[in-house]
Design an enzyme around this catalytic site. Structure first.
Site, mmCIF file in Angstrom:
data_model
loop_
_atom_site.group_PDB
_atom_site.id
_atom_site.type_symbol
_atom_site.label_atom_id
_atom_site.label_comp_id
_atom_site.label_asym_id
_atom_site.label_seq_id
_atom_site.Cartn_x
_atom_site.Cartn_y
_atom_site.Cartn_z
ATOM 1 N N TRP A 195 0.825 -1.217 0.000
ATOM 2 C CA TRP A 195 0.000 0.000 0.000
ATOM 3 C C TRP A 195 0.849 1.253 0.000
ATOM 4 C CZ3 TRP A 195 -4.300 -0.235 -2.195
ATOM 5 C CH2 TRP A 195 -5.112 -1.359 -2.093
ATOM 6 N N ASP B 71 -2.136 6.797 5.976
ATOM 7 C CA ASP B 71 -3.201 5.960 5.418
ATOM 8 C C ASP B 71 -3.542 4.946 6.511
ATOM 9 O OD1 ASP B 71 -4.796 4.088 4.180
ATOM 10 O OD2 ASP B 71 -3.423 3.692 2.512
ATOM 11 N N LYS C 5 -12.862 -1.359 5.741
ATOM 12 C CA LYS C 5 -12.107 -2.333 6.520
ATOM 13 C C LYS C 5 -12.675 -2.401 7.947
ATOM 14 C CE LYS C 5 -9.632 -2.428 2.807
ATOM 15 N NZ LYS C 5 -8.414 -1.715 2.537
HETATM 16 C C1 LIG Z 1 -7.841 -1.280 1.210
HETATM 17 C C2 LIG Z 1 -6.737 -0.293 1.317
HETATM 18 C C3 LIG Z 1 -6.556 0.713 0.367
HETATM 19 C C4 LIG Z 1 -7.429 0.838 -0.869
HETATM 20 O O1 LIG Z 1 -8.617 1.428 -0.580
HETATM 21 P P1 LIG Z 1 -9.678 1.745 -1.746
HETATM 22 O O2 LIG Z 1 -10.890 2.091 -0.986
HETATM 23 O O3 LIG Z 1 -9.813 0.506 -2.580
HETATM 24 O O4 LIG Z 1 -9.157 2.877 -2.538
HETATM 25 C C5 LIG Z 1 -5.517 1.603 0.544
HETATM 26 N N1 LIG Z 1 -4.706 1.528 1.607
HETATM 27 C C6 LIG Z 1 -4.841 0.565 2.539
HETATM 28 C C7 LIG Z 1 -3.918 0.525 3.703
HETATM 29 C C8 LIG Z 1 -5.872 -0.373 2.420
HETATM 30 O O5 LIG Z 1 -6.018 -1.333 3.352
#
Ligand SMILES: *Cc1c(COP(=O)(O)O)cnc(C)c1O
Length: 360
Positions: A102, A172, A196
């Site tokens: 990521w 993030d 998530k």
């Molecule tokens: C799932 C995830 C993403 C992607 O998120 P989207 O909603 O598909 O854009 C980005 N960063 C992390 C850490 C994730 O777990």
């Protein structure tokens, strides 16, 4: 069909009481005669739902008054571009810490907008640890420092908060927000996709310090200009209303569980059950350095990969689904977000023991 134990990394399992409440309120929300999905985002009913969701999120995370909470669309991947568009503020470089798939995606996207300085990386050790801050080569002129607080695929997590001095820290937090208390004041900006640990997909939460607003690049779409969205209560465009409503229910559920301190204890206990078993076994293994192991996403391997399919099939037959590891790392991965009950982890470990006995 009884509900399964869903170990998906995302969209992921949600608290059952939340789903039940949403079902009860589906056709008629609080005597409005409408589903939340059918409401005007500017009507008084939805304004109340929005305010309640934001209020609960602020309360749980103890978000200081000088931070805006934005409810946007475009996902965390969208934010990978939207963050540099908004936060460069006349600067030309940003620092990124590379700890897995990521953060690599964030880096790739940011390169379209600025010079990316990868200030530290654990790629050399196949992303099985978080580089300690003593190894970071931070640039004091960077517009911000970006981290991924929990690598959903590799299963490494920060259990400490970096100190970036006067340079804003951007995180993030898609896969560990609301899993434990955090000190929001240590961050300039936090972003997270909801799917998530907070609700359904389609909603992206951004928590941003007010003094960072207002410097967006001229090419920034209005819907992704934090300042414009902040001035319009995230209603410059139609926000993802139903997802915001579910986020509010999830926040209420977290509060009912005792808030983030309680959530953290619960998550530590759940993860320990699985890690203790992995460490005691010679049939399974965890690739991640113990100090940096994620409490949310737990990748593991079977010594004998040729048994992977049988393992997954057997789990599925017992109502344990989505245990296949991400294609980039292989093996297995158990995602055990807030809403995964301890019973799910106990059932998984019991199955793993049984499978080990049968195959060794
Ligand atoms: C799932 C995830 C993403 C992607 O998120 P989207 O909603 O598909 O854009 C980005 N960063 C992390 C850490 C994730 O777990």
């Amino acid at each position: 069909m009884p509900r399964v134990f869903n170990f998906s990394a995302g969209p992921a399992t949600l608290p059952e009481p939340v789903l039940r409440q949403a079902a009860t309120e589906m056709l008629d929300w609080h005597g409005s005669g409408m589903s939340v999905m059918e409401m005007s985002h500017r009507g008084k009913e939805f304004i109340a739902i929005h305010a309640q969701a934001e209020g609960l999120l602020r309360e749980l995370l103890a978000i200081p008054q000088n931070y805006k909470v934005l409810f946007l669309q475009g996902g965390a991947i969208g934010q990978n571009a939207i963050v540099p568009m908004n936060l460069l503020r006349g600067k030309t470089t940003a620092d990124y810490i590379s700890t897995g798939d990521w953060s690599k995606k964030s880096i790739k996207e940011a390169k379209a907008y600025c010079t990316v300085n990868v200030a530290a990386s654990s790629e050399g050790s196949k992303f099985t640890s978080i580089p300690p801050q003593s190894e970071w080569k931070l640039n004091p002129d960077a517009a911000y420092v970006h981290i991924c607080s929990n690598e959903t695929i590799g299963g490494v997590e920060y259990h400490w908060t970096p100190d970036t001095g006067g340079v804003p820290l951007v995180a993030d937090m898609s896969s560990n927000i609301l899993s434990k208390p955090i000190d929001v004041s240590k961050y300039g900006l936090i972003y997270a996709g909801a799917q998530k640990n907070m609700g359904p997909s389609g909603l992206t939460v951004v928590i941003v310090r007010e003094d960072l607003l207002g410097g967006a690049l001229p090419i920034t779409p209005s819907a992704f200009d934090y300042k414009q969205q902040a001035e319009n209560d995230s209603m410059l465009n139609t926000p993802p209303t139903y997802a915001i409503y579910i986020l509010g229910l999830v926040c209420q559920w977290v509060k009912d569980q005792g808030g983030l301190e309680a959530m953290a204890k619960h998550n530590q206990a759940k993860a320990a059950i699985l890690y203790d078993y992995l460490d005691a076994s010679s049939f399974y293994s965890s690739p991640v350095a113990p100090a940096d192991r994620s409490l949310m996403n737990i990748p593991f391997k079977l010594k004998d990969e040729s048994l992977d399919d049988a393992f997954l099939k057997g789990a599925q037959a017992l109502g344990m689904v989505q245990l296949k590891g991400h294609r980039s790392v292989g093996g297995m991965r158990a995602s055990i977000y807030n809403a995964m009950p301890v019973e799910g982890v106990l059932a998984l470990v019991a199955y793993m023991q049984d499978f080990e006995k049968k195959h060794s």
